[in-house]
Write a protein that holds these residues in place. Structure first.
Motif, PDB file in Angstrom:
ATOM      1  N   ASP A  45       0.844  -1.196   0.000  1.00 21.49           N
ATOM      2  CA  ASP A  45       0.000   0.000   0.000  1.00 21.49           C
ATOM      3  C   ASP A  45       0.880   1.247   0.000  1.00 21.49           C
ATOM      4  OD1 ASP A  45      -2.381  -1.497   0.264  1.00 21.49           O
ATOM      5  OD2 ASP A  45      -2.109  -1.608   2.432  1.00 21.49           O
ATOM      6  N   HIS A  47      -0.024   4.791   0.732  1.00 23.90           N
ATOM      7  CA  HIS A  47      -1.151   5.589   1.204  1.00 23.90           C
ATOM      8  C   HIS A  47      -0.754   6.988   1.660  1.00 23.90           C
ATOM      9  CE1 HIS A  47      -3.824   1.889   2.322  1.00 23.90           C
ATOM     10  NE2 HIS A  47      -3.685   2.057   1.024  1.00 23.90           N
ATOM     11  N   GLY A  81      -7.620   1.311   0.940  1.00 23.36           N
ATOM     12  CA  GLY A  81      -7.712   2.315   1.985  1.00 23.36           C
ATOM     13  C   GLY A  81      -8.113   1.690   3.297  1.00 23.36           C
TER      14      GLY A  81
END
Length: 122
Positions: A45, A47, A81
């Motif tokens: 990820d 993010h 997310g």
């Protein structure tokens, strides 16, 4: 499928208007999986997030691209997310929860994950 079992960022969570703001951050995280000594793949990820406080508790929301690397297949880019909340119960005990998501090749479906926990500090 491996991509749907590893959930990565977040359902929208509404927070109280009086929430104190701690600020933005970047989080890079890889989750990899094995069964015995058989590697199945990883999700990385990338993010951007935001964290703050709600009363005595804390929250975060983060989302961005997810690099999905299934063993023996080409790496794909999806979207992931997560959002979480944590609250103290006492000086030594806190509770927390997290919701996460990861899109898949099939636009009509995505992986969703959840986490609930209690933390005790000695």
């Amino acid at each position: 499928m491996f991509k749907t079992t590893i959930a990565a960022a977040a359902a929208a969570i509404a927070f109280a208007p009086a929430a104190a703001l701690a600020g933005p951050y970047v989080n890079v995280e890889t989750n990899a999986g094995w069964v015995g000594d058989d590697y199945s793949g990883a999700v990385t990820d990338l993010h951007v997030g935001y964290e703050g406080e709600v009363g005595a508790g804390a929250y975060y929301v983060q989302a961005g691209p997810a690099l999905v690397s299934v063993d023996g297949e080409e790496t794909e880019t999806e979207f992931s997310g997560k959002a979480g909340l944590g609250f103290p119960v006492s000086d030594a005990v806190g509770v927390y929860g997290e919701l996460s998501f990861l899109t898949t090749e099939d636009d009509d479906d995505f992986g969703v994950g959840g986490k609930l926990g209690v933390k005790y500090n000695f």
